[in-house]
Design an enzyme around this catalytic site. Structure first.
Site, PDB file in Angstrom:
ATOM      1  N   ASN A  45       0.873  -1.174   0.000  1.00  0.00           N
ATOM      2  CA  ASN A  45       0.000   0.000   0.000  1.00  0.00           C
ATOM      3  C   ASN A  45       0.910   1.225   0.000  1.00  0.00           C
ATOM      4  O   ASN A  45       1.503   1.552   1.021  1.00  0.00           O
ATOM      5  CB  ASN A  45      -0.893   0.002   1.245  1.00  0.00           C
ATOM      6  CG  ASN A  45      -1.684   1.297   1.356  1.00  0.00           C
ATOM      7  OD1 ASN A  45      -1.908   1.982   0.350  1.00  0.00           O
ATOM      8  ND2 ASN A  45      -2.100   1.644   2.565  1.00  0.00           N
TER       9      ASN A  45
ATOM     10  N   LYS B  89       0.117   4.252  -0.228  1.00  0.00           N
ATOM     11  CA  LYS B  89      -0.510   5.460   0.312  1.00  0.00           C
ATOM     12  C   LYS B  89      -0.337   6.613  -0.698  1.00  0.00           C
ATOM     13  O   LYS B  89      -0.388   6.374  -1.887  1.00  0.00           O
ATOM     14  CB  LYS B  89       0.081   5.807   1.681  1.00  0.00           C
ATOM     15  CG  LYS B  89       0.109   4.633   2.653  1.00  0.00           C
ATOM     16  CD  LYS B  89       0.650   5.036   3.992  1.00  0.00           C
ATOM     17  CE  LYS B  89       0.960   3.840   4.850  1.00  0.00           C
ATOM     18  NZ  LYS B  89       0.101   3.761   6.008  1.00  0.00           N
TER      19      LYS B  89
ATOM     20  N   HIS C 203      -9.430   1.142   4.460  1.00  0.00           N
ATOM     21  CA  HIS C 203      -8.167   1.353   5.172  1.00  0.00           C
ATOM     22  C   HIS C 203      -8.400   2.305   6.345  1.00  0.00           C
ATOM     23  O   HIS C 203      -9.206   3.231   6.248  1.00  0.00           O
ATOM     24  CB  HIS C 203      -7.118   1.927   4.221  1.00  0.00           C
ATOM     25  CG  HIS C 203      -5.738   1.913   4.816  1.00  0.00           C
ATOM     26  ND1 HIS C 203      -5.304   2.896   5.662  1.00  0.00           N
ATOM     27  CD2 HIS C 203      -4.727   1.013   4.714  1.00  0.00           C
ATOM     28  CE1 HIS C 203      -4.060   2.609   6.047  1.00  0.00           C
ATOM     29  NE2 HIS C 203      -3.687   1.475   5.482  1.00  0.00           N
TER      30      HIS C 203
ATOM     31  N   GLU D 280      -6.803   4.740   7.422  1.00  0.00           N
ATOM     32  CA  GLU D 280      -6.602   6.171   7.118  1.00  0.00           C
ATOM     33  C   GLU D 280      -7.840   6.746   6.430  1.00  0.00           C
ATOM     34  O   GLU D 280      -8.177   7.917   6.617  1.00  0.00           O
ATOM     35  CB  GLU D 280      -5.330   6.344   6.271  1.00  0.00           C
ATOM     36  CG  GLU D 280      -4.083   6.118   7.126  1.00  0.00           C
ATOM     37  CD  GLU D 280      -2.877   5.578   6.396  1.00  0.00           C
ATOM     38  OE1 GLU D 280      -2.834   5.647   5.151  1.00  0.00           O
ATOM     39  OE2 GLU D 280      -1.965   5.075   7.077  1.00  0.00           O
TER      40      GLU D 280
ATOM     41  N   GLU E 118      -5.423  -4.939  10.466  1.00  0.00           N
ATOM     42  CA  GLU E 118      -4.408  -3.910  10.695  1.00  0.00           C
ATOM     43  C   GLU E 118      -4.717  -3.186  12.006  1.00  0.00           C
ATOM     44  O   GLU E 118      -5.582  -2.294  12.033  1.00  0.00           O
ATOM     45  CB  GLU E 118      -4.405  -2.903   9.542  1.00  0.00           C
ATOM     46  CG  GLU E 118      -4.119  -3.516   8.198  1.00  0.00           C
ATOM     47  CD  GLU E 118      -3.516  -2.509   7.232  1.00  0.00           C
ATOM     48  OE1 GLU E 118      -2.400  -2.744   6.778  1.00  0.00           O
ATOM     49  OE2 GLU E 118      -4.147  -1.476   6.967  1.00  0.00           O
TER      50      GLU E 118
ATOM     51  N   GLY F 235       2.303   2.533  10.485  1.00  0.00           N
ATOM     52  CA  GLY F 235       3.205   3.664  10.283  1.00  0.00           C
ATOM     53  C   GLY F 235       3.868   4.143  11.561  1.00  0.00           C
ATOM     54  O   GLY F 235       4.499   5.201  11.580  1.00  0.00           O
TER      55      GLY F 235
ATOM     56  N   SER G  25       3.384  -1.892  10.261  1.00  0.00           N
ATOM     57  CA  SER G  25       4.841  -1.856  10.441  1.00  0.00           C
ATOM     58  C   SER G  25       5.514  -3.193  10.143  1.00  0.00           C
ATOM     59  O   SER G  25       6.442  -3.596  10.837  1.00  0.00           O
ATOM     60  CB  SER G  25       5.193  -1.360  11.848  1.00  0.00           C
ATOM     61  OG  SER G  25       4.750  -0.019  12.012  1.00  0.00           O
TER      62      SER G  25
HETATM   63  C1  PEP Z   1      -0.702   0.243   5.689  1.00  0.00           C
HETATM   64  O1  PEP Z   1      -0.622   1.327   5.117  1.00  0.00           O
HETATM   65  O2  PEP Z   1      -1.648  -0.508   5.458  1.00  0.00           O
HETATM   66  C2  PEP Z   1       0.345  -0.128   6.624  1.00  0.00           C
HETATM   67  C3  PEP Z   1       0.254  -1.280   7.254  1.00  0.00           C
HETATM   68  O3  PEP Z   1       1.377   0.761   6.796  1.00  0.00           O
HETATM   69  P1  PEP Z   1       2.784   0.494   7.531  1.00  0.00           P
HETATM   70  O4  PEP Z   1       3.328  -0.812   6.980  1.00  0.00           O
HETATM   71  O5  PEP Z   1       3.631   1.662   7.162  1.00  0.00           O
HETATM   72  O6  PEP Z   1       2.513   0.390   8.996  1.00  0.00           O
END
Ligand code: PEP
Length: 244
Positions: A4, A6, A90, A92, A162, A168, A208
């Site tokens: 992803n 973003k 997601h 976000e 998630e 992040g 992460s």
């Molecule tokens: C994501 O954007 O779905 C995500 C898991 O980001 P990150 O790996 O940066 O935590």
């Protein structure tokens, strides 16, 4: 293994990424690889991955097929340019753009109707985890956003668990925490869609994921893959995750 990106990378940066990334993952066996890129990068990504083992997806869609919805992109549009996947729900988008269970379900159904496969994201925020509500939150998100799919629609999705506090932030859920959440999600699937669907559904962990923690996460029985944000922006780092 899904990336992803973003809101990162221009089309020129996308070309550079795939030039470096594709040779690094060309022998990845037994693994589906998807890169979900910003809308403007999709044509370049799709052209670059043509005849490779990598597929491409969007990060959001609107549920109408077309119409007066300024700034939106539809499922048929993503399909028409060659997308295989789209991410829906997601955290976000839930946090900054008002996504709700109802809109997650609408977007998921619209994407499937357009012939896309969908990565549906669920997960708890820190306060919910700390107050012991993780499983209740997952159940509410599942009930509101996924349980409304038909069995045939459900077969077209992948679920991404998630934990929002791990996205992040550099804080990864421990493999055991992730395993418990994945087990709970699979139980929700079994209760609604049956044992076969629960066995077949792929549940990705996201939050992460990095080259140095992917193996311990993937060692957990109910973790079938990863949705990777930050570490997917670098071709070497994402290739290490894919090839773990
Ligand atoms: C994501 O954007 O779905 C995500 C898991 O980001 P990150 O790996 O940066 O935590």
């Amino acid at each position: 293994m899904a990336a992803n990106w973003k809101m990162f990378k221009t089309p020129a940066e996308t070309t550079v990424f795939f030039t470096n990334f594709l040779p690094l993952v060309k022998d990845a066996g037994n693994c589906e690889i998807a890169v979900c890129a910003p809308f403007i990068d999709l044509p370049v990504a799709i052209a670059a991955t043509h005849e490779s083992n990598v597929t491409v997806g969007g990060q959001n869609l609107y549920w109408a097929k077309e119409g007066a919805f300024t700034g939106e992109i539809s499922g048929p549009m993503l399909k028409a340019i060659g997308c295989t996947w789209v991410i829906v729900g997601h955290s976000e988008r839930r946090q900054y753009f008002g996504e709700t269970e109802e809109t997650v379900l609408k977007r998921t159904k619209a994407a499937i109707e357009a012939g896309l496969k969908v990565i549906v994201c669920i997960g708890e925020v820190l306060a919910e985890r700390e107050s012991g509500q993780t499983e209740a939150v997952l159940q509410a998100q599942f009930d509101g956003g996924i349980a409304g799919l038909s069995a045939a629609e459900f077969a077209q999705i992948v679920i991404a668990y998630e934990p929002v506090w791990a996205i992040g932030t550099g804080k990864t859920a421990t493999p055991e925490m992730a395993a418990d959440a994945h087990k709970a999600v699979r139980a929700l699937v079994a209760a609604k869609f049956g044992a076969d669907a629960a066995g077949a559904i792929r549940i990705l962990y996201g939050g992460s994921v990095k080259p140095d923690n992917v193996s311990s996460l993937m060692a957990q029985e109910d973790i079938d893959g990863a949705l990777v944000g930050g570490a997917s922006l670098d071709p070497v780092s994402f290739s290490k995750i894919v090839n773990y």
